[in-house]
Design a protein around this motif. Structure first.
Motif, mmCIF file in Angstrom:
data_model
loop_
_atom_site.group_PDB
_atom_site.id
_atom_site.type_symbol
_atom_site.label_atom_id
_atom_site.label_comp_id
_atom_site.label_asym_id
_atom_site.label_seq_id
_atom_site.Cartn_x
_atom_site.Cartn_y
_atom_site.Cartn_z
ATOM 1 N N LEU A 4 0.854 -1.183 0.000
ATOM 2 C CA LEU A 4 0.000 0.000 0.000
ATOM 3 C C LEU A 4 0.887 1.228 0.000
ATOM 4 C CD1 LEU A 4 -2.540 -1.139 2.754
ATOM 5 C CD2 LEU A 4 -2.816 -1.317 0.282
ATOM 6 N N VAL A 5 0.635 2.138 -0.923
ATOM 7 C CA VAL A 5 1.477 3.322 -1.063
ATOM 8 C C VAL A 5 0.612 4.566 -0.955
ATOM 9 C CG1 VAL A 5 3.110 4.553 -2.512
ATOM 10 C CG2 VAL A 5 3.072 2.047 -2.527
ATOM 11 N N GLU A 6 0.839 5.348 0.106
ATOM 12 C CA GLU A 6 0.070 6.570 0.323
ATOM 13 C C GLU A 6 0.748 7.767 -0.323
ATOM 14 O OE1 GLU A 6 -0.160 4.546 4.549
ATOM 15 O OE2 GLU A 6 1.391 4.923 3.052
ATOM 16 N N SER A 7 -0.066 8.773 -0.612
ATOM 17 C CA SER A 7 0.439 10.053 -1.089
ATOM 18 C C SER A 7 -0.592 11.127 -0.770
ATOM 19 C CB SER A 7 0.720 10.011 -2.594
ATOM 20 O OG SER A 7 -0.472 9.720 -3.306
ATOM 21 N N GLY A 8 -0.169 12.388 -0.872
ATOM 22 C CA GLY A 8 -1.115 13.484 -0.705
ATOM 23 C C GLY A 8 -1.027 14.227 0.604
ATOM 24 N N GLY A 9 -0.192 13.785 1.511
ATOM 25 C CA GLY A 9 -0.061 14.513 2.757
ATOM 26 C C GLY A 9 0.667 15.833 2.548
ATOM 27 N N GLY A 16 -8.307 24.440 5.786
ATOM 28 C CA GLY A 16 -7.935 23.971 4.466
ATOM 29 C C GLY A 16 -8.327 22.519 4.209
ATOM 30 N N SER A 17 -7.919 22.041 3.047
ATOM 31 C CA SER A 17 -8.278 20.688 2.612
ATOM 32 C C SER A 17 -7.056 19.956 2.080
ATOM 33 C CB SER A 17 -9.344 20.744 1.510
ATOM 34 O OG SER A 17 -10.531 21.354 1.967
ATOM 35 N N LEU A 18 -7.104 18.639 2.207
ATOM 36 C CA LEU A 18 -6.113 17.753 1.605
ATOM 37 C C LEU A 18 -6.826 16.504 1.138
ATOM 38 C CD1 LEU A 18 -3.099 17.891 4.100
ATOM 39 C CD2 LEU A 18 -3.115 18.776 1.755
ATOM 40 N N ARG A 19 -6.247 15.854 0.125
ATOM 41 C CA ARG A 19 -6.789 14.589 -0.344
ATOM 42 C C ARG A 19 -5.675 13.556 -0.316
ATOM 43 N NH1 ARG A 19 -8.450 12.609 -6.385
ATOM 44 N NH2 ARG A 19 -10.233 11.292 -5.842
ATOM 45 N N LEU A 20 -5.865 12.537 0.482
ATOM 46 C CA LEU A 20 -4.917 11.443 0.553
ATOM 47 C C LEU A 20 -5.310 10.340 -0.429
ATOM 48 C CD1 LEU A 20 -4.456 11.089 4.425
ATOM 49 C CD2 LEU A 20 -3.323 12.660 2.832
ATOM 50 N N SER A 21 -4.299 9.718 -1.011
ATOM 51 C CA SER A 21 -4.529 8.596 -1.913
ATOM 52 C C SER A 21 -3.730 7.394 -1.428
ATOM 53 C CB SER A 21 -4.104 8.945 -3.339
ATOM 54 O OG SER A 21 -4.850 10.023 -3.844
ATOM 55 N N CYS A 22 -4.226 6.212 -1.741
ATOM 56 C CA CYS A 22 -3.534 4.982 -1.369
ATOM 57 C C CYS A 22 -3.682 4.000 -2.521
ATOM 58 C CB CYS A 22 -4.121 4.407 -0.090
ATOM 59 S SG CYS A 22 -3.510 2.758 0.340
ATOM 60 N N ALA A 23 -2.582 3.702 -3.162
ATOM 61 C CA ALA A 23 -2.586 2.746 -4.267
ATOM 62 C C ALA A 23 -2.217 1.371 -3.726
ATOM 63 C CB ALA A 23 -1.598 3.171 -5.338
ATOM 64 N N ALA A 24 -2.988 0.372 -4.110
ATOM 65 C CA ALA A 24 -2.780 -0.995 -3.636
ATOM 66 C C ALA A 24 -2.180 -1.852 -4.745
ATOM 67 C CB ALA A 24 -4.100 -1.588 -3.164
ATOM 68 N N LEU A 80 -7.573 3.910 -2.913
ATOM 69 C CA LEU A 80 -8.409 4.412 -1.824
ATOM 70 C C LEU A 80 -8.101 5.880 -1.620
ATOM 71 C CD1 LEU A 80 -10.314 3.498 0.592
ATOM 72 C CD2 LEU A 80 -8.201 3.386 1.938
ATOM 73 N N TYR A 81 -9.122 6.656 -1.271
ATOM 74 C CA TYR A 81 -8.951 8.089 -1.056
ATOM 75 C C TYR A 81 -9.496 8.518 0.298
ATOM 76 C CZ TYR A 81 -8.443 7.947 -6.145
ATOM 77 O OH TYR A 81 -8.047 7.639 -7.427
ATOM 78 N N LEU A 82 -8.977 9.619 0.778
ATOM 79 C CA LEU A 82 -9.551 10.272 1.952
ATOM 80 C C LEU A 82 -9.546 11.775 1.678
ATOM 81 C CD1 LEU A 82 -10.721 9.846 4.814
ATOM 82 C CD2 LEU A 82 -8.428 10.401 5.693
ATOM 83 N N GLN A 83 -10.711 12.320 1.427
ATOM 84 C CA GLN A 83 -10.861 13.754 1.240
ATOM 85 C C GLN A 83 -11.069 14.390 2.604
ATOM 86 O OE1 GLN A 83 -10.718 15.692 -1.636
ATOM 87 N NE2 GLN A 83 -10.811 17.409 -0.186
ATOM 88 N N MET A 84 -10.191 15.314 2.957
ATOM 89 C CA MET A 84 -10.231 15.940 4.271
ATOM 90 C C MET A 84 -10.487 17.431 4.103
ATOM 91 S SD MET A 84 -7.060 13.966 6.129
ATOM 92 C CE MET A 84 -5.832 14.763 5.107
ATOM 93 N N ASN A 85 -11.611 17.887 4.588
ATOM 94 C CA ASN A 85 -11.985 19.298 4.524
ATOM 95 C C ASN A 85 -12.069 19.894 5.919
ATOM 96 O OD1 ASN A 85 -12.300 19.032 1.695
ATOM 97 N ND2 ASN A 85 -14.442 18.409 1.942
ATOM 98 N N VAL A 122 0.387 14.581 7.798
ATOM 99 C CA VAL A 122 -0.537 15.706 7.635
ATOM 100 C C VAL A 122 -0.305 16.661 8.802
ATOM 101 C CG1 VAL A 122 -2.958 16.423 7.666
ATOM 102 C CG2 VAL A 122 -2.267 14.381 6.380
ATOM 103 N N THR A 123 -0.016 17.905 8.486
ATOM 104 C CA THR A 123 0.223 18.923 9.506
ATOM 105 C C THR A 123 -0.713 20.095 9.261
ATOM 106 O OG1 THR A 123 2.547 18.277 9.668
ATOM 107 C CG2 THR A 123 1.931 20.425 10.573
#
Length: 126
Positions: A4-9, A16-24, A80-85, A122-123
């Motif tokens: 599993l490889v995450e990105s987007g932090g 603000g907002s961020l969108r995390l992604s996770c490629a499997a 997989l995604y995580l949209q954070m608002n 994520v900070t």
């Protein structure tokens, strides 16, 4: 071997907002059949489940992120995604993507999570 490889932090100001992604990678079957989720761990705190999505699409969220975070998946892309608002400083943590397996040691949202990504930071500043 499942990977599993995450990105987007990153760093963002409060509100603000961020969108995390996770490629499997490495699954025999599409992630459609799997329960997947996001966890986070802040310094000095235990890892907590943030959101999960079951194979039937049912989603679960920890109370502190309800209405602000949205978990979703693209089964064709095994991602997989995580949209954070409306991020707040309390959301600051290392975020981990996870996938369920029958022998998983971490139980959350009726799933046993046993595969983990390397994490993405994520900070949120005030």
């Amino acid at each position: 071997q499942v990977q599993l490889v995450e990105s987007g932090g990153g760093s963002v100001q409060a509100g603000g907002s961020l969108r995390l992604s996770c490629a499997a990678f490495g699954y025999t079957y599409s992630t459609y059949y799997m329960c997947m989720g996001w966890f986070r761990q802040a310094p000095g705190k235990e890892r907590e489940g943030v959101a999960a999505i079951a194979s039937d699409g049912k989603t679960t969220y920890v109370d502190s992120v309800k209405g602000r975070f949205t978990i979703s998946r693209d089964n064709a892309k095994n991602t997989l995604y995580l949209q954070m608002n409306s991020l707040v400083p309390e959301d600051t943590a290392m975020y981990y993507c996870a996938a369920a397996t029958s022998s998983g040691a971490i139980y959350y949202a009726s799933c046993r999570f046993g595969y983990w990504g390397q994490g993405t930071q994520v900070t949120v500043s005030s």
